[in-house]
Motif scaffolding. Sequence first.
Motif, PDB file in Angstrom:
ATOM      1  N   ASN A   1       0.831  -1.221   0.000  1.00 17.22           N
ATOM      2  CA  ASN A   1       0.000   0.000   0.000  1.00 17.22           C
ATOM      3  C   ASN A   1       0.857   1.259   0.000  1.00 17.22           C
ATOM      4  O   ASN A   1       0.702   2.144   0.835  1.00 17.22           O
ATOM      5  CB  ASN A   1      -0.934   0.008   1.201  1.00 17.22           C
ATOM      6  N   LYS A   2       1.742   1.353  -0.983  1.00 15.15           N
ATOM      7  CA  LYS A   2       2.653   2.500  -1.044  1.00 15.15           C
ATOM      8  C   LYS A   2       2.288   3.478  -2.155  1.00 15.15           C
ATOM      9  O   LYS A   2       3.116   4.299  -2.577  1.00 15.15           O
ATOM     10  CB  LYS A   2       4.082   2.012  -1.254  1.00 15.15           C
ATOM     11  N   ASP A   3       1.045   3.412  -2.640  1.00 14.37           N
ATOM     12  CA  ASP A   3       0.652   4.261  -3.759  1.00 14.37           C
ATOM     13  C   ASP A   3       0.765   5.744  -3.438  1.00 14.37           C
ATOM     14  O   ASP A   3       0.949   6.570  -4.335  1.00 14.37           O
ATOM     15  CB  ASP A   3      -0.779   3.942  -4.189  1.00 14.37           C
ATOM     16  N   ALA A   4       0.648   6.095  -2.152  1.00 12.46           N
ATOM     17  CA  ALA A   4       0.715   7.502  -1.769  1.00 12.46           C
ATOM     18  C   ALA A   4       2.134   8.036  -1.725  1.00 12.46           C
ATOM     19  O   ALA A   4       2.338   9.236  -1.520  1.00 12.46           O
ATOM     20  CB  ALA A   4       0.067   7.694  -0.397  1.00 12.46           C
TER      21      ALA A   4
END
Length: 311
Positions: free
Chosen positions: A110-113
Amino acid sequence: MGNRGDKFKRRTFLKQLGGLGATLLLKPGTAFSADPSAITKPIPVTGERLPVIGMGSWITFDVAHNPYESVARVKVLQAFFDNGGALVDSSPMYGSSEEVIGKALKKIPNKDALFAATKVWILGKNSGIRQMESSQHLWGVKRLDLMQIHNMLDWETHWETLREWKAAGRVRYVGITTSHGSRHEALVKAMEKTPFDFVQFTYNLEDREVEKRLLPLAQERGMAVIINRPFQRGGLFNHVRGKPLPPWAAEFDCRNWAQFLLKFIVSHPAVTCAIPATSRVDHILENMGAGFGRLPNAATRKRMIGHFERL
């Protein structure tokens, strides 16, 4: 920049709740939040918004030689993203930090940000290009979000390259940094004549020198501001050691000294993001809690300064 004594200097006093009026039950691995929405601020040149609490990597991520510590940094980054984090700041100056970050990112779904911010720190145009290309490879990203000229080293040479890279879409934003007060006058002159998207320097409750010129100038010139050394390399925790958090800290959803120190910084109108560094998940959760709830207003900020100075 970061806090060498981070894991030693705040263990005993960051659990105070500051007189909050309710007990909140939190899931493990969740930062404190009286408001589920993370506080963000706009990057002036585009309006894109960033969470006000980012993460530095100086010293804390220079652990490629230690497999156990490298694995532990995956958990730190995971907790950062789980709690609304985006901007991660590094530099070739920080030893193996970029390598460790890049390997950790591959293990985090969950590193899309991610807002990848690093620096060029070398003399010469061609050497600078090679170093920036190496950084992108180490991070393992298609494009770096922010490239900064570290501590103003050969800055006019690198600025020409950064302009070309931004125009070609190789980086999204460009900036310049310092962590030394002795360079403030030189930074002022550079900011006055050069359209940086970001500037980075030191600001905290003990070191407020930049309030005089650099912060107002950044606001005037429409530059985003990243704050390094928010805990003065951990020294501010020595200053507040054993002291109770004032009950009125609850008025801006603050429950420990880490949040008190960070909320003071990011509540300044010119500040976009602060980048505390840590090697521990529990400290990440404390830091990220400063990015939720309310921020102190101008009157409360003055009260915070007075309280800190009397400790």
